[in-house]
Enzyme design. Structure first.
Site, PDB file in Angstrom:
ATOM      1  N   PRO A   1      19.607  40.827  37.370  1.00 43.33           N
ATOM      2  CA  PRO A   1      18.820  41.380  38.480  1.00 43.33           C
ATOM      3  C   PRO A   1      17.331  41.442  38.146  1.00 43.33           C
ATOM      4  O   PRO A   1      16.505  41.649  39.030  1.00 43.33           O
ATOM      5  CB  PRO A   1      19.413  42.785  38.687  1.00 43.33           C
ATOM      6  CG  PRO A   1      20.207  43.080  37.474  1.00 43.33           C
ATOM      7  CD  PRO A   1      20.544  41.793  36.801  1.00 43.33           C
TER       8      PRO A   1
ATOM      9  N   ASP B   1      18.052  22.678  57.743  1.00 42.68           N
ATOM     10  CA  ASP B   1      18.452  24.033  57.354  1.00 42.68           C
ATOM     11  C   ASP B   1      17.240  24.934  57.182  1.00 42.68           C
ATOM     12  O   ASP B   1      16.142  24.468  56.852  1.00 42.68           O
ATOM     13  CB  ASP B   1      19.190  24.003  56.007  1.00 42.68           C
ATOM     14  CG  ASP B   1      20.656  23.679  56.175  1.00 42.68           C
ATOM     15  OD1 ASP B   1      21.149  23.728  57.311  1.00 42.68           O
ATOM     16  OD2 ASP B   1      21.294  23.376  55.157  1.00 42.68           O
TER      17      ASP B   1
HETATM   18  C1  LIG Z   1      25.793  45.630  36.106  1.00 42.82           C
HETATM   19  S1  LIG Z   1      24.799  44.220  35.830  1.00 42.82           S
HETATM   20  C2  LIG Z   1      23.685  44.786  34.573  1.00 42.82           C
HETATM   21  C3  LIG Z   1      22.454  45.392  35.137  1.00 42.82           C
HETATM   22  C4  LIG Z   1      21.434  45.799  34.108  1.00 42.82           C
HETATM   23  N1  LIG Z   1      21.857  46.974  33.385  1.00 42.82           N
HETATM   24  C5  LIG Z   1      20.113  46.080  34.808  1.00 42.82           C
HETATM   25  O1  LIG Z   1      19.980  47.164  35.346  1.00 42.82           O
HETATM   26  O2  LIG Z   1      19.240  45.193  34.857  1.00 42.82           O
HETATM   27  C6  LIG Z   1      25.870  43.139  34.977  1.00 42.82           C
HETATM   28  C7  LIG Z   1      25.590  41.659  35.150  1.00 42.82           C
HETATM   29  O3  LIG Z   1      25.683  41.289  36.529  1.00 42.82           O
HETATM   30  C8  LIG Z   1      24.815  40.205  36.794  1.00 42.82           C
HETATM   31  N2  LIG Z   1      23.970  40.609  37.934  1.00 42.82           N
HETATM   32  C9  LIG Z   1      23.976  41.797  38.558  1.00 42.82           C
HETATM   33  N3  LIG Z   1      23.125  41.816  39.601  1.00 42.82           N
HETATM   34  C10 LIG Z   1      22.559  40.583  39.664  1.00 42.82           C
HETATM   35  C11 LIG Z   1      21.596  39.973  40.523  1.00 42.82           C
HETATM   36  N4  LIG Z   1      21.033  40.635  41.524  1.00 42.82           N
HETATM   37  N5  LIG Z   1      21.267  38.691  40.286  1.00 42.82           N
HETATM   38  C12 LIG Z   1      21.819  38.002  39.257  1.00 42.82           C
HETATM   39  N6  LIG Z   1      22.720  38.544  38.401  1.00 42.82           N
HETATM   40  C13 LIG Z   1      23.096  39.813  38.592  1.00 42.82           C
HETATM   41  C14 LIG Z   1      24.055  39.902  35.520  1.00 42.82           C
HETATM   42  O4  LIG Z   1      24.704  38.822  34.876  1.00 42.82           O
HETATM   43  C15 LIG Z   1      24.219  41.194  34.726  1.00 42.82           C
HETATM   44  O5  LIG Z   1      24.168  40.967  33.334  1.00 42.82           O
END
Ligand SMILES: C[S@@+](CC[C@H](N)C(=O)[O-])C[C@H]1O[C@@H](n2cnc3c(N)ncnc32)[C@H](O)[C@@H]1O
Length: 250
Positions: free
Chosen positions: A88, A168
């Site tokens: 994220p 698109d």
């Molecule tokens: C619960 S999330 C970890 C969030 C992290 N503790 C933070 O707050 O930045 C677990 C995993 O989900 C994926 N993930 C969650 N949200 C995402 C997003 N918006 N875009 C891409 N990957 C995401 C990533 O691979 C991340 O390591």
């Protein structure tokens, strides 16, 4: 193109890879998508991929070793152009990013879980970090599959004429124009007459105007970077004047 996904839930990827355009592209040999089980790259009896966070606090963190081993093994099978960490915190994944990735030959996408991934994976293994939006999902599998879908439909031959990607939304920085199909009238709502007229020049201009009007109304932030020709710029100017006049009357 080849895309490798590294995840602790490879079966989560089965459904989206088994249907529609992505499935067809795989069957036609346009793309080779492989989902790897991160646990296959562990060396301990419990096949553990995570550990507690240094410094304390709740939640587990993906250990670096299995991820480095997985990417080393994939690199051993051929040159890798990008190692993408889903996160994220990454740069937002957009149509432009999809176009850039679609021009590469081999990408690897790392899917995190729990609190995330040991930061050495971000700094020393990943070549880029991509987010699919400002919200937190429980894992990187859905983001990885979003990236796969958006990239694969851009590969030559993946999408037939009937699903052309040229018009698109975002392809030229504008939203798509509205589409209608039969019946011409449904519950009293009629399809715009121009679309039934058979006048192709009029239809083209109507669609152009609608795409611009929609973008102006819904996503004006896209317009400064949109690739507009002189006809479109002229229509946009007229639309903006109309809007200005409407606001003046309010
Ligand atoms: C619960 S999330 C970890 C969030 C992290 N503790 C933070 O707050 O930045 C677990 C995993 O989900 C994926 N993930 C969650 N949200 C995402 C997003 N918006 N875009 C891409 N990957 C995401 C990533 O691979 C991340 O390591």
């Amino acid at each position: 193109m080849r895309i490798d996904l590294v995840t602790i839930f490879p079966r989560l990827c089965d459904g989206p890879l088994a249907e529609g355009i992505v499935r067809r592209a795989i069957d036609r040999g346009i793309v080779d998508v492989r989902a790897h089980d991160l646990r296959d790259y562990t060396t301990d009896r419990h096949r553990s991929v995570d550990d507690v966070s240094y410094g304390g606090g709740p939640g587990m963190v993906f250990k670096p070793e299995p991820l480095f081993r997985a990417v080393d093994a994939i690199r051993g099978e051929g040159e890798v152009d990008a190692v993408i960490l889903t996160s994220p915190q990454g740069r937002t994944f957009t149509q432009r990013e999809a176009e850039r990735l679609a021009a590469l030959r081999h990408i690897v996408v790392l899917c995190g879980r729990y609190e995330g991934i040991d930061d050495r994976v971000r700094s020393a293994l990943a070549t880029e970090e991509l987010s699919i939006g400002d919200y937190v999902l429980s894992g990187g599998e859905l983001p990885a599959l979003v990236i796969v879908d958006a990239v694969v439909r851009l590969l030559p031959g993946a999408v037939g004429d009937e699903e052309s990607v040229d018009v698109d939304s975002f392809s030229r920085g504008l939203l798509d124009f509205p589409h209608f199909t039969r019946p011409a009238e449904y519950r009293g709502w009629r399809v715009p007459d121009v679309l039934l007229s058979g006048n192709h020049a009029e239809i083209r201009r109507w669609r152009m105007r609608e795409a611009l009007a929609r973008t102006l109304a819904l996503r004006p932030d896209l317009l400064p970077a949109a690739e507009l020709d002189s006809e479109e710029r002229e229509i946009l100017r007229a639309l903006m004047q109309e809007r200005g006049a409407e606001h003046g009357r309010d």
